[in-house]
Design a protein around this motif. Structure first.
Motif, mmCIF file in Angstrom:
data_model
loop_
_atom_site.group_PDB
_atom_site.id
_atom_site.type_symbol
_atom_site.label_atom_id
_atom_site.label_comp_id
_atom_site.label_asym_id
_atom_site.label_seq_id
_atom_site.Cartn_x
_atom_site.Cartn_y
_atom_site.Cartn_z
ATOM 1 N N PHE A 1 3.914 -10.232 -3.539
ATOM 2 C CA PHE A 1 3.597 -9.861 -2.154
ATOM 3 C C PHE A 1 2.232 -10.422 -1.741
ATOM 4 O O PHE A 1 2.049 -10.870 -0.602
ATOM 5 C CB PHE A 1 3.582 -8.329 -2.019
ATOM 6 N N PHE A 2 1.293 -10.395 -2.669
ATOM 7 C CA PHE A 2 -0.061 -10.896 -2.412
ATOM 8 C C PHE A 2 -0.002 -12.369 -2.028
ATOM 9 O O PHE A 2 -0.582 -12.800 -1.012
ATOM 10 C CB PHE A 2 -0.895 -10.688 -3.679
ATOM 11 N N LEU A 3 0.717 -13.144 -2.833
ATOM 12 C CA LEU A 3 0.767 -14.593 -2.614
ATOM 13 C C LEU A 3 1.558 -14.933 -1.345
ATOM 14 O O LEU A 3 1.152 -15.812 -0.576
ATOM 15 C CB LEU A 3 1.380 -15.292 -3.832
ATOM 16 N N VAL A 4 2.648 -14.213 -1.122
ATOM 17 C CA VAL A 4 3.432 -14.456 0.101
ATOM 18 C C VAL A 4 2.587 -14.141 1.329
ATOM 19 O O VAL A 4 2.580 -14.895 2.307
ATOM 20 C CB VAL A 4 4.732 -13.629 0.098
ATOM 21 N N TYR B 1 2.473 -14.243 11.907
ATOM 22 C CA TYR B 1 2.203 -12.818 12.021
ATOM 23 C C TYR B 1 3.079 -11.980 11.092
ATOM 24 O O TYR B 1 2.939 -10.772 11.020
ATOM 25 C CB TYR B 1 2.364 -12.361 13.475
ATOM 26 N N TRP B 2 4.005 -12.615 10.369
ATOM 27 C CA TRP B 2 4.766 -11.909 9.332
ATOM 28 C C TRP B 2 3.834 -11.434 8.198
ATOM 29 O O TRP B 2 4.188 -10.537 7.436
ATOM 30 C CB TRP B 2 5.838 -12.820 8.730
ATOM 31 N N SER B 3 2.649 -12.015 8.145
ATOM 32 C CA SER B 3 1.699 -11.603 7.099
ATOM 33 C C SER B 3 1.285 -10.144 7.295
ATOM 34 O O SER B 3 0.833 -9.484 6.342
ATOM 35 C CB SER B 3 0.468 -12.502 7.092
ATOM 36 N N PHE C 1 2.403 -3.650 3.227
ATOM 37 C CA PHE C 1 2.984 -3.337 1.909
ATOM 38 C C PHE C 1 1.902 -3.215 0.833
ATOM 39 O O PHE C 1 1.948 -2.320 -0.005
ATOM 40 C CB PHE C 1 3.979 -4.426 1.475
ATOM 41 N N LEU C 2 0.946 -4.150 0.890
ATOM 42 C CA LEU C 2 -0.117 -4.101 -0.126
ATOM 43 C C LEU C 2 -0.937 -2.829 0.023
ATOM 44 O O LEU C 2 -1.369 -2.245 -0.968
ATOM 45 C CB LEU C 2 -1.009 -5.344 -0.020
ATOM 46 N N GLY C 3 -1.166 -2.415 1.255
ATOM 47 C CA GLY C 3 -1.862 -1.157 1.470
ATOM 48 C C GLY C 3 -1.098 0.021 0.900
ATOM 49 O O GLY C 3 -1.684 0.971 0.364
ATOM 50 N N SER D 1 -5.759 -8.345 12.806
ATOM 51 C CA SER D 1 -4.421 -7.701 12.814
ATOM 52 C C SER D 1 -4.020 -7.319 11.399
ATOM 53 O O SER D 1 -3.483 -6.231 11.160
ATOM 54 C CB SER D 1 -3.383 -8.650 13.398
ATOM 55 N N ASN D 2 -4.267 -8.219 10.471
ATOM 56 C CA ASN D 2 -3.956 -7.920 9.072
ATOM 57 C C ASN D 2 -4.807 -6.753 8.562
ATOM 58 O O ASN D 2 -4.344 -5.914 7.791
ATOM 59 C CB ASN D 2 -4.197 -9.152 8.197
#
Lengths: 472, 502
Positions: free
Chosen positions: A151-154, A164-166, A172-174, A204-205
């Motif tokens: 997930f981190f790398l994606v 903006y899909w990031s 998820f990482l949160g 935004s992230n």
């Protein structure tokens, strides 16, 4: 021959070879475990993860460790895998290697997306990554970090591509781990500053990540004290040479520093990134989740260092060849030494001992070393006095005092009292414990009591394990 | 490098003088130090079986050891010429005397001044801490110190002449397999490169390549050969797993007075002057290298990562080399004076100062009586050898452990090598506590725990604890089997033990 090799590297057609290396290195411990039929895994904490996944799958208990009756944080990793229909054997043996291969591909893709086109260096970057002890450690066993890293790398790739899909991946990482999310945002801020754009996407992230953490804390009741306990660590834990499990080799750090020196450019962005890497290194000492992130960066600069050493003309050419040989030997030796040390446990005799425990009809506690705790819980399905996570809980210092007495005291009454008060029925002793880890000889300390007193009987013995029962 | 024949003669004379004085002092001491017995046991084992004591059946009742055996093999080679005591008294002193030759060549490489080089080499032969620590101990540092500075000399020369490159590589590899201090040497070279950059010297590509090669070589060697010690003790391997009580004494902080008496007045003052001149006036790569040595060892001692006496040994030699540079500058200044009379007066005053400062340094040459076992201890252990079962264990002070095993051929319960021993603090406290125990039950609990069959009370023990007997002994359980009631040494036998069977 050297020129042919360099030309091959420059052509960039080596990715398949890298993937083969990744599968090979990550599979070695798995094959060893399957071959020995011991059921043991390279990382003993994987036994804990497997048990938790089973608990999430077969019960609805998410906030308490049902076997040991202690609080745990909700884990999306356990939930995702527990509630999935993937068979346990797939989760244990196939999924980690698959995630490892995916991470290598994603890392290659990320570097390409960031404009790193030096194929010569890229080869060494990826080789160092797949041969590093930490890569083997994480991607040969059941481990949440293997999934979080994907997930981190994606998320990073999507951010670099200005998508903006990031935002979803920040969220998820949160939800997965707030420390990982913090360093994810750290990478984003450094990258954004370097490129002087994308600030809106970054904020935004940032917001998305914060929302994820808030959901984790307030909805799922995340207990920070169970993470702050991870401060019980030291520099020795991160270096494989010093016996650190799940660490990296000292040669990688040296090459990383050399690579940073070679790649140094006089700009504030570079300086900022180096400060960030240093901070990441310090945090990786205390938080094992962050070590793989640091290893990615270290492998990157190590690849640049080695590539630079190959290309550079030395005043003493023979010395250059010997130095490069030593570098590659050190990298490989670090992995071999790590595998040999960790796979010494992969022995069918241990498997027999755990199977014996599994057959016992007892609800009482088993006393052994911390390191054996997870394996006894998972493979023997028994409660243990302590395990490698006990230090996270308040009663840990009391357990140390009790354990020291149960290891070293020769006062029979004192030992009996402690066993009764802690509901201990069995004492699990493995070969490593009386070969220096706890005792120096076979009759030292309380071992003398367990072997000679009528209050104890030996119920199991093989080449590597003895199990004593307190008969009272 | 062209030198006068007289200079070579003077150098040879200094070597003979230093070696001779060392032998004189060494043979004035009765016996060899306790630390030598570990080396002697290894030499004996090499002669008998071809390997050192990696698997020692006597140390701590039987255990695996880990160390570099190169020095022991060298001594074993010489042991066919000498008996054990001559071996310890002659060969290490022979090795350490080579320091004067290395210092001469180092100073000559810095200054091209033969007189200053001769003077510096003379001083290096009598650095108090170096003299004391390597006189009668058989210490591996008697070989490590000259090889360390030989590597520094070849490193400095490697840019000037191709032949020095291969000599350097051979010395570096020899240093690496001889002692783990090679890692410190690699760090010294790294610090040197850093200073070169800071002082804006002309950077040498060859030097950078050599340092890189050596650093990676040392890392590889450490990973392959020292991994067991590193994985067991982690960073604690720096402190050799010493018990806390001993750690406090070994890793003390350096003080001005301590440095003055350890290094010597003239090397310290002139050495610091030489470093000062290098920093602000007459910069040279050679003195910068010595500055790196001083910086690294000072830092290691200051951070308590290195025993004080070993750190001072290396500091002493490095400062002596630097003092040679200062002395050369001083002589050049004096000879350039217009007034010859003033020049001769200055040299005369300096020589007086040198002589005056030399003798106080001589007073620190301690006689090592308290570091060597007495004849009576020998006799007691010989008696024990002939009057005990072969598998017996003997309790003694930790520094006497190897000595006890060497003479009696019996197992010891603790000795001076603490590496790879778990719970060393508890073991150290427990066993030392036996000598002060008053009650039999307390003592027996400890003695049974460690499977002790005999307790050896030596003269050295008496000096520490001021007890000429064990307070709990002299009964059926712990009878006196050797020695008389009023005097040491004594040997007690442990006849009782703890049993838990009901």
């Amino acid at each position: 021959m050297m020129n042919k090799f360099v030309n091959y590297l420059k052509s960039g057609n080596f990715f398949v070879l890298i993937l083969v290396f990744a599968i090979l290195f990550a599979s070695i411990p798995i094959f060893s475990s399957l071959n020995s039929e011991s059921g043991m895994m390279l990382n003993e904490e994987s036994h804990y993860f497997v048990r938790m996944i089973s608990q999430y799958r077969f019960t609805d208990v998410y906030f308490v460790d049902a076997l040991l009756d202690r609080d745990i944080n909700f884990s999306f990793y356990f939930y995702l895998l527990g509630k999935s229909s993937l068979p346990m054997s797939f989760i244990i043996y196939i999924l980690p290697v698959l995630l490892g291969v995916i991470c290598v591909w994603l890392f290659d893709f990320l570097l390409g997306s960031m404009g790193f086109n030096d194929k010569h260096s890229l080869f060494f970057v990826l080789v160092f990554l797949v041969s590093s002890p930490l890569f083997i450690f994480i991607f040969s066993t059941v481990n949440p970090v293997s999934l979080y890293l994907v997930f981190f790398l994606v998320g990073l790739i999507l951010f670099v591509k200005r998508s903006y899909w990031s935002l979803f991946f920040s969220l998820f990482l949160g939800l997965f781990d707030f420390l990982l999310m913090i360093f994810f945002l750290g990478f984003l801020v450094v990258y954004t500053y370097w490129k002087h754009n994308n600030w809106r996407l970054f904020f935004s992230n940032f917001l998305s990540g914060i929302i994820g953490v808030l959901i984790l804390v307030f909805w799922f009741g995340f207990d920070f004290s169970l993470i702050l306990g991870l401060f019980n660590s030291s520099v020795e834990n991160i270096l494989v040479s010093f016996g650190g499990v799940g660490g990296f080799s000292s040669i990688l750090i040296v090459l990383c520093v050399l690579g940073m020196f070679i790649a140094w450019k006089r700009s504030f962005e570079h300086f900022l990134f180096y400060v960030f890497v240093f901070f990441l290194f310090i945090c990786s000492i205390y938080f094992d989740y962050l070590r793989i992130i640091f290893v990615l960066v270290a492998c990157f600069y190590s690849g640049i260092a080695v590539s630079g050493l190959i290309v550079k003309k030395w005043s003493v050419p023979n010395l250059k060849e010997v130095t490069l040989l030593l570098v590659f030997c050190s990298i490989i030796f670090a992995s071999i030494i790590f595998l040999r040390a960790e796979m010494s446990f992969s022995n069918s005799e241990y498997g027999d001992a755990f199977a014996f425990l599994g057959m016992l009809d007892s609800k009482k506690v088993i006393f052994g070393s911390e390191r054996d705790g997870f394996m006894i819980q998972n493979l023997g399905n028994k409660r243990t006095f302590w395990d490698a996570r006990s230090f996270l809980y308040e009663d840990y210092s009391e357990k140390i005092i009790i354990a020291n007495k149960l290891y070293y005291s020769r006062n029979l009454k004192e030992v009996e009292t402690l066993l009764v008060n802690n509901n201990v029925e069995y004492i699990f002793v493995n070969k490593e414990m009386f070969n220096g880890r706890i005792w120096n000889s076979r009759d030292e300390g309380a071992l003398f009591l367990y072997r000679n007193s009528n209050k104890f009987s030996k119920v199991f013995e093989n080449e590597v394990v003895e199990i004593f029962r307190y008969v009272g | 490098m062209n030198m006068k024949r007289s200079t070579i003669l003077w150098l040879a004379l200094i070597f003979i003088l230093v070696f001779g004085v060392r032998l004189l002092f060494a043979f004035n001491i009765d016996g060899v130090s306790y630390e030598s017995y570990n080396i002697l046991r290894n030499v004996e084992n090499i002669k008998n079986s071809g390997v050192p004591l990696f698997n020692d059946e006597l140390s701590y009742g039987g255990r695996e050891k880990f160390f570099s055996p190169v020095y022991h093999y060298i001594l074993a080679g010489f042991s066919y010429l000498f008996n054990d005591f001559f071996l310890i008294k002659v060969i290490p002193n022979f090795f350490i005397s080579f320091t004067v030759i290395v210092v001469f060549f180092l100073v000559f490489a810095l200054t091209e001044d033969e007189f200053a080089s001769i003077l510096a080499s003379l001083f290096s032969g009598f650095i108090p801490i170096l003299f004391n620590s390597t006189l009668n101990t058989g210490s591996v540092y008697s070989l490590v110190v000259p090889v360390f500075f030989l590597c520094c000399y070849y490193f400095l020369r490697t840019n000037q002449n191709e032949k020095y490159l291969w000599k350097l590589l051979v010395s570096l590899i020899f240093m690496a397999i001889l002692h783990p201090l090679s890692l410190v040497l690699a760090v010294v070279f790294l610090v040197y490169l850093f200073f070169i950059k800071v002082f804006v010297f002309r950077e040498s590509k060859r030097e950078a390549e050599l340092v890189l090669f050596y650093f990676i070589f040392i890392l590889w060697l450490t990973m392959v050969f020292y991994r067991l010690a590193l994985s067991n003790h982690g960073f604690g391997v720096i402190w050799q797993n010493l018990p806390l009580d001993l750690l406090r004494n070994s890793f003390a902080n350096v003080t001005v007075v301590g440095a003055l008496f350890g290094i010597g007045f003239i090397p310290l003052i002139l050495g610091l002057a030489g470093l000062y001149m290098n920093l602000f006036n007459f910069r040279s790569k050679g003195v910068t290298l010595m500055m790196s040595v001083c910086f690294v060892f000072f830092l290691l001692v200051y951070l308590n990562w290195f025993p004080l006496h070993i750190g001072l040994m290396f500091l002493g030699v490095a400062l002596t080399v630097s003092s040679g540079n200062a002395f050369s500058k001083f002589l050049a200044f004096v000879f350039n004076l217009k007034s010859r009379v003033l020049g001769f007066i200055a040299i005369f005053v300096l020589f007086c100062l040198l002589l005056i400062s030399f003798f106080p340094s001589m007073s620190t040459f301690e006689f090592h009586e308290k570091d060597t076992p007495s004849r009576e201890d020998f006799l007691a252990l010989y008696w024990l050898k002939n009057n005990s079962a072969k598998n017996s264990s003997v309790l003694s002070l930790s520094r006497e452990g190897s000595f006890v095993s060497y003479v009696s051929g019996l197992k010891n319960v603790i000795d001076e090598d603490y590496l790879l021993i778990s719970n060393v603090n508890k073991r150290f406290e427990d066993l030392n506590g036996v000598y002060e125990d008053v009650f039999l039950t307390d003592a027996l609990e400890t003695l049974s725990y460690y499977d002790v069959d005999y307790v050896f009370l030596s003269k050295h023990n008496f000096l520490i604890y001021n007890n000429s007997r064990l307070l709990f002994a002299g009964n059926e359980c712990v009878p006196l089997v050797f020695g008389n009631k009023e005097d040491v040494p004594k040997i007690y036998k442990i006849r009782c033990g703890f049993s838990y069977d009901e």
